[in-house]
Write an enzyme that holds these catalytic residues in place. Structure first.
Site, PDB file in Angstrom:
ATOM      1  N   ASP A   1       0.802  -1.247   0.140  1.00  0.00           N
ATOM      2  CA  ASP A   1       0.082  -0.107  -0.069  1.00  0.00           C
ATOM      3  C   ASP A   1       0.803   1.296  -0.078  1.00  0.00           C
ATOM      4  OD1 ASP A   1      -2.395   1.648   0.380  1.00  0.00           O
ATOM      5  OD2 ASP A   1      -1.650   1.839   2.480  1.00  0.00           O
TER       6      ASP A   1
ATOM      7  N   ASP B   1      -0.254   5.237   0.992  1.00  0.00           N
ATOM      8  CA  ASP B   1      -0.447   5.861   2.139  1.00  0.00           C
ATOM      9  C   ASP B   1      -0.553   5.352   3.636  1.00  0.00           C
ATOM     10  OD1 ASP B   1      -0.866   8.752   0.858  1.00  0.00           O
ATOM     11  OD2 ASP B   1      -2.535   7.752  -0.165  1.00  0.00           O
TER      12      ASP B   1
ATOM     13  N   ASP C   1      -1.811  -0.524   6.161  1.00  0.00           N
ATOM     14  CA  ASP C   1      -2.010   0.131   7.540  1.00  0.00           C
ATOM     15  C   ASP C   1      -3.576   0.608   7.979  1.00  0.00           C
ATOM     16  OD1 ASP C   1      -2.424   3.484   7.087  1.00  0.00           O
ATOM     17  OD2 ASP C   1      -2.207   2.511   5.312  1.00  0.00           O
TER      18      ASP C   1
ATOM     19  N   THR D   1      -2.527   0.751  -4.739  1.00  0.00           N
ATOM     20  CA  THR D   1      -3.077   2.103  -3.833  1.00  0.00           C
ATOM     21  C   THR D   1      -4.407   2.568  -4.400  1.00  0.00           C
ATOM     22  OG1 THR D   1      -2.732   4.480  -3.253  1.00  0.00           O
ATOM     23  CG2 THR D   1      -1.784   3.427  -5.489  1.00  0.00           C
ATOM     24  N   SER D   2      -5.158   3.197  -3.318  1.00  0.00           N
ATOM     25  CA  SER D   2      -6.603   3.663  -3.786  1.00  0.00           C
ATOM     26  C   SER D   2      -6.367   4.853  -4.358  1.00  0.00           C
ATOM     27  CB  SER D   2      -7.277   3.653  -2.853  1.00  0.00           C
ATOM     28  OG  SER D   2      -7.705   2.277  -2.183  1.00  0.00           O
TER      29      SER D   2
ATOM     30  N   LYS E   1     -10.487  -0.787  -2.158  1.00  0.00           N
ATOM     31  CA  LYS E   1     -10.419  -1.450  -0.931  1.00  0.00           C
ATOM     32  C   LYS E   1     -11.637  -1.100  -0.015  1.00  0.00           C
ATOM     33  CE  LYS E   1      -5.363  -0.989  -1.234  1.00  0.00           C
ATOM     34  NZ  LYS E   1      -4.079  -0.169  -0.746  1.00  0.00           N
TER      35      LYS E   1
END
Length: 215
Positions: free
Chosen positions: A12, A14, A164, A107-108, A139
């Site tokens: 991931d 962030d 995270d 990542t989003s 996600k």
């Protein structure tokens, strides 16, 4: 010390590789206040998810197109407003250690935003990156992780995911991967293992083992 075996590593961005909290909280906070919403709740719901999906959840009665418009506006600002973004401790060393290991960013964020934030943190974007531009669901859907695993030619069950957020941990587990939570809060999200930050992670000499100071 815990040792994991994996054929690929999925990361991931962030909160895992990059600390972007200052920017996210400022911009999301502005949006939340403009709509009369609780800032803390909006920030919490936004972590690890695409903005238009969070907007739809918070403002269910307005047209989805408006959510997409406002999300694009936020993304445009986030891409240029990078002051305060820093690397998570150990991120640069881990990416260097993974150079010869199959690995991907999942990542989003959009690809443009991912590049901007990684650059601001002094990190390079992995050659394989699955972003919001590549998936139909963010996600906690496992779509991003499963796509990355396919691109690397590895089953999801043979990957280690570093995450995270609650949504990210759920996505990694749904993909069948072993999930390493980054940060103490991830212990509450069902991660298989937890490290304080990425300084607790080393890659073995055989490039197939990952050593954790499991917390």
């Amino acid at each position: 010390m815990t040792t994991l075996s994996a054929r690929a590593v999925l990361l991931d961005m962030d909160g895992t590789l990059v600390d972007s909290d200052a920017v996210v909280e400022r911009l999301i906070g502005e949006w939340a206040r403009r709509h009369g919403l609780d800032v803390d709740r909006v920030v919490r719901l936004s972590h690890g998810r695409q903005g238009h999906e969070v907007m739809a959840e918070l403002l269910p009665d307005r047209p989805m197109e408006q959510n997409h418009i406002e999300n694009r506006e936020l993304l445009a600002r986030e891409t240029v407003e990078t002051d305060g973004i820093v690397a998570i401790p150990g991120a640069a060393a881990l990416l260097t250690a993974l150079a010869d290991v199959p690995h991907a960013l999942v990542t989003s964020a959009t690809l443009a935003l991912a590049r901007a934030r990684m650059r601001a943190a002094g990190l390079g974007v992995p050659a394989v990156a699955v972003t919001a531009d590549d998936v139909t669901e963010s996600k906690p859907s496992p779509e991003g992780f499963l796509r990355a695993a396919r691109l690397l030619g590895v089953p999801g069950s043979e990957c280690v995911v570093f995450e995270d957020s609650r949504a990210g941990v759920a996505a990694g587990r749904a993909a069948g991967a072993t999930v390493v939570g980054v940060g103490a809060a991830s212990a509450d999200y069902g991660a298989d293992h937890v490290v304080n930050d990425l300084t607790d992670v080393t890659v073995g000499d055989d490039s197939l083992s990952i050593h954790l100071l499991d917390r």
